[in-house]
Scaffold this motif. Sequence first.
Motif, PDB file in Angstrom:
ATOM      1  N   UNK A  34      87.690   7.597  37.565  1.00 12.67           N
ATOM      2  CA  UNK A  34      88.914   8.195  38.117  1.00 12.67           C
ATOM      3  C   UNK A  34      88.614   9.173  39.241  1.00 12.67           C
ATOM      4  N   UNK A  35      87.554   9.956  39.066  1.00 13.34           N
ATOM      5  CA  UNK A  35      87.200  10.935  40.106  1.00 13.34           C
ATOM      6  C   UNK A  35      86.652  10.228  41.343  1.00 13.34           C
ATOM      7  N   UNK A  65      95.512   4.377  48.281  1.00 11.01           N
ATOM      8  CA  UNK A  65      95.945   4.797  46.951  1.00 11.01           C
ATOM      9  C   UNK A  65      97.384   4.348  46.687  1.00 11.01           C
ATOM     10  N   UNK A 103      89.324   6.809  47.914  1.00 11.61           N
ATOM     11  CA  UNK A 103      90.431   6.112  48.583  1.00 11.61           C
ATOM     12  C   UNK A 103      91.300   7.097  49.363  1.00 11.61           C
ATOM     13  N   UNK A 161      87.345   7.196  42.403  1.00 11.77           N
ATOM     14  CA  UNK A 161      88.396   6.473  43.131  1.00 11.77           C
ATOM     15  C   UNK A 161      89.404   7.446  43.765  1.00 11.77           C
ATOM     16  N   UNK A 162      89.606   8.599  43.138  1.00 14.75           N
ATOM     17  CA  UNK A 162      90.492   9.611  43.736  1.00 14.75           C
ATOM     18  C   UNK A 162      89.885  10.135  45.028  1.00 14.75           C
TER      19      UNK A 162
END
Lengths: 492, 95
Positions: free
Chosen positions: A347-348, A359, A354, A350-351
């Motif tokens: 999660x971190x 997103x 992107x 991809x946050x």
Amino acid sequence: MSDPIKLSLAEARDALKAKKISAVELTQAYVDEVEAGAGLNAYVLPTAEHALNMAKASDAKLARGEGGALEGLPLGVKDLFCTEGVRTTACSHILVGFVPPYESHVTSNLWRDGAVMLGKLNNDEFAMGSSNETSYYGSVINPWRRAGDTTPLVPGGSSGGSSAAVAARMCLAATATDTGGSIRQPAAFTGTVGIKPTYGRCSRWGIVAFASSLDQAGPITRDVRDAAIMLGSMAGYDPQDATSVDRPVPDYELALGQSLKGLSVGIPKEYRVDGMSSEIDALWDKGIEWLKAAGAVIKEVSLPHTKYALPTYYIVAPAECSSNLARYDGVRYGLRVEGSDITDMYEKTRAEGFGDEVRRRVLMGTYVLSAGYYDAYYLKAQKVRSLIAHDFIKAFADVDVLLTPTAPSAAFGIGENSDDPLAMYLNDVFTVTVNLAGLPGISVPAGLSSQGLPLGLQLIGRTFDEETLFKAAYAIEEAAGVQPAPAAWWKA
Amino acid sequence: MSVDQNTVRHIARLARIAVRDDELEALANELNGILSWVEQLGEVDTDGVEPMTGAVEMVMKWREDKVTTGNLQKEVTANAPGGDDGFFVVPKVVE
């Protein structure tokens, strides 16, 4: 040779064969242009040394009277194409430092034919955008400016580095990709030629995936002949892409200059959209007159589901993108942000990796594919897509090719449309239908706006009938006459 | 149909993208803007229409059932962040 960068790809090819210039001289001239134009931000990775080594090898081949169709010709490569040993990021932070151990099929075709790589070109992050403003490496500046105005304009997108580099003479031609208009709209914004061939004509193997049922590679070039030469090299069957089509690649150059006598050209009435500028309307009428004068027969046709194409696209493309981009997990390549456990790490990563537009599309795609919404959105969109494709089948029973504007406006200013995703999406209103139906489409420069900016016309053909597109585009190019190059203000 | 902040949190979780609480409202608004625009597909009568799943109609090609590549461990793991000695490395998953 006094100024080699003025030669088109076809002219440079002939000059090399006639030994009027060497591949090293030609390449050095472009290496200098790439450096002088660094402020346009068209290249995210120039590869000068690599280019000069390739040029040396080309000169050796040419001296022996050997060499392929593109021997010694310096090209730019969109950063969506994997290039062996040369960083490829799709202009996303999440692919930071990725060095592919393999070459895309399209670019390997170009190197097989002797082309020289000048470097990797900027694009919207993962090709998601219509202005090149979503790139992790920053916006590209259009070499064109409004008359008497220094406001920086966008070069279109997603292939904005490709279109800007070709327009600014920073390469002879460039590779590009088109999922909803990403070759044709930037070509229209920069006074260049861009063709998206039929789905399956070019292999997608080694091209960073966005929406797999829509993505196609094609070239951006200075003129129609150069586009025919480039596509002839890029196209071809590849068993590594299950949707690649196994049929011979014609010599597209032979289509140029063929008579248009009796060619039936359809004008889709639904493309006269509300709010379209009178300038675009007038350009379209001019194109109709040109084709008529060349012997074509003009017919009005109807594509009744046109207005549903963009909403369909903005379900299908995000759905496919959310699935394709699931591979960026911080484990196998690119960025990794450590977390307290594996999910937190995903999660971190991809946050952080992107950008906002990517997103937005991943979330949108995840939503329309999620339990309870799949039928209402995704399945519905796939059904409307069938109707859109069927509209074209019906129209092509009656006509050979369609003529439309490429984009609803000329190039706009950087930052002008970036606050409103929906306003940005409308840029693709005339191009996106072609991707949904899998058809070939070409954008050809057709004149300048009252503000001195290039405008393009689009021709849409039957599946695998790129030859008719080249033939008709060549006639438009001839009728439009020699188009000016942008003033080279970036070198001042 | 419209999405609220809880729905955004849920789909962000499904998509494995960390979203801060102070971003939820703006994201919900953006997604609702796009969703209300795509709602117009509801006007189209699609009864009896087959969904289109590919861009060009084609018959899949068969190939010989033969291994054509392999032994590429070094190349496959060369770009792995935190990779170690030809392996992918992830945080501890099994206690």
